[in-house]
Design a protein around this motif. Structure first.
Motif, PDB file in Angstrom:
ATOM      1  N   LYS A 261    -112.998 -78.029 -61.141  1.00 47.15           N
ATOM      2  CA  LYS A 261    -113.067 -78.961 -62.083  1.00 47.15           C
ATOM      3  C   LYS A 261    -113.535 -80.330 -61.761  1.00 47.15           C
ATOM      4  CE  LYS A 261    -110.273 -80.699 -65.987  1.00 47.15           C
ATOM      5  NZ  LYS A 261    -109.093 -80.645 -66.635  1.00 47.15           N
ATOM      6  N   GLN A 262    -114.655 -80.954 -62.217  1.00 47.13           N
ATOM      7  CA  GLN A 262    -114.988 -82.100 -62.025  1.00 47.13           C
ATOM      8  C   GLN A 262    -113.976 -83.038 -62.494  1.00 47.13           C
ATOM      9  OE1 GLN A 262    -119.168 -82.312 -62.981  1.00 47.13           O
ATOM     10  NE2 GLN A 262    -119.722 -81.976 -60.984  1.00 47.13           N
ATOM     11  N   LEU A 263    -113.566 -84.058 -61.732  1.00 46.98           N
ATOM     12  CA  LEU A 263    -112.801 -85.446 -62.300  1.00 46.98           C
ATOM     13  C   LEU A 263    -113.245 -86.408 -61.584  1.00 46.98           C
ATOM     14  CD1 LEU A 263    -109.292 -83.839 -61.227  1.00 46.98           C
ATOM     15  CD2 LEU A 263    -110.350 -83.997 -63.424  1.00 46.98           C
TER      16      LEU A 263
ATOM     17  N   GLY B 119    -113.314 -93.778 -59.320  1.00 44.75           N
ATOM     18  CA  GLY B 119    -114.588 -93.686 -60.219  1.00 44.75           C
ATOM     19  C   GLY B 119    -115.496 -92.650 -59.812  1.00 44.75           C
ATOM     20  N   ARG B 120    -115.571 -92.242 -58.674  1.00 42.47           N
ATOM     21  CA  ARG B 120    -116.654 -91.178 -58.255  1.00 42.47           C
ATOM     22  C   ARG B 120    -116.210 -89.933 -58.852  1.00 42.47           C
ATOM     23  NH1 ARG B 120    -115.554 -93.214 -52.554  1.00 42.47           N
ATOM     24  NH2 ARG B 120    -113.702 -92.086 -52.777  1.00 42.47           N
ATOM     25  N   THR B 121    -117.322 -89.159 -58.994  1.00 42.48           N
ATOM     26  CA  THR B 121    -117.020 -87.774 -59.622  1.00 42.48           C
ATOM     27  C   THR B 121    -116.869 -86.779 -58.217  1.00 42.48           C
ATOM     28  OG1 THR B 121    -118.526 -88.057 -61.492  1.00 42.48           O
ATOM     29  CG2 THR B 121    -118.194 -85.866 -60.748  1.00 42.48           C
TER      30      THR B 121
ATOM     31  N   ILE C 212    -106.193 -85.920 -55.892  1.00 43.27           N
ATOM     32  CA  ILE C 212    -107.293 -87.104 -56.826  1.00 43.27           C
ATOM     33  C   ILE C 212    -106.611 -87.422 -57.943  1.00 43.27           C
ATOM     34  CG2 ILE C 212    -109.311 -86.685 -58.020  1.00 43.27           C
ATOM     35  CD1 ILE C 212    -109.933 -84.004 -56.508  1.00 43.27           C
ATOM     36  N   SER C 213    -105.781 -86.732 -58.677  1.00 46.27           N
ATOM     37  CA  SER C 213    -105.306 -87.481 -59.887  1.00 46.27           C
ATOM     38  C   SER C 213    -103.826 -86.772 -60.232  1.00 46.27           C
ATOM     39  CB  SER C 213    -106.078 -87.338 -61.135  1.00 46.27           C
ATOM     40  OG  SER C 213    -106.176 -85.784 -61.343  1.00 46.27           O
ATOM     41  N   THR C 214    -103.057 -87.554 -60.866  1.00 49.86           N
ATOM     42  CA  THR C 214    -101.629 -86.920 -61.314  1.00 49.86           C
ATOM     43  C   THR C 214    -101.681 -87.351 -62.829  1.00 49.86           C
ATOM     44  OG1 THR C 214    -100.507 -89.010 -60.937  1.00 49.86           O
ATOM     45  CG2 THR C 214    -100.724 -87.321 -59.046  1.00 49.86           C
TER      46      THR C 214
END
Length: 107
Positions: free
Chosen positions: A45-47, A52-54, A86-88
Motif C-alpha cells: 500500500k502506498q502511503l 510527505g514522501r510517498t 511509517i504511520s500509526t
C-alpha cells in the motif's frame, strides 16, 4: 468504557524500539520491547510518510491501543524482518461494539 482487541486475535509477536527523535548522532530509540502481541499482515500500500514522501508499506500491524510505536520506530516482524513504522492510527469507536486497537503501517 472502551473494549480492546481480544488478545486471542493477536497471534503474532513483534519487537518494538520506539522512535524518540533525531540527535546530532542520528535517530534515537527507546528501550526495545519484546514479545508484543500483534496481528501482522503482508500488504502493498502506498502511503505518505511523516515528511510527505510517498512510500510503500509492506506490513500492517494491529496491536493493543496502548502500543508505543510512533512513526520512525523500529519494528521486528514475526519472520525476523526489520521494518520501520511509517504511520500509526488509533482506532476507537466509543459506545459501539468495536474493539479499540492501534494500527501501524511498516516499510
Amino acid at each position: 468504557m472502551l473494549s480492546e482487541v481480544p488478545p486471542w486475535l493477536l497471534r503474532h509477536r513483534i519487537a518494538v524500539e520506539p522512535y524518540l527523535g533525531d540527535s546530532a548522532y542520528g535517530p534515537q530509540f527507546g528501550e526495545r520491547v519484546e514479545n508484543v502481541p500483534a496481528l501482522v499482515a503482508a500488504v502493498r500500500k502506498q502511503l505518505a510518510d511523516k515528511d510527505g514522501r510517498t512510500v510503500l508499506a509492506t506490513a500492517q500491524v494491529i496491536a493493543a491501543p496502548d502500543l508505543d510505536c510512533p512513526p520512525g520506530s523500529r519494528v521486528t516482524l514475526p519472520d525476523g524482518r526489520n521494518a520501520t513504522a511509517i504511520s500509526t492510527a488509533s482506532h476507537t469507536a466509543p459506545g459501539l461494539p468495536v474493539p479499540a486497537s492501534m494500527e501501524v503501517m511498516c516499510q
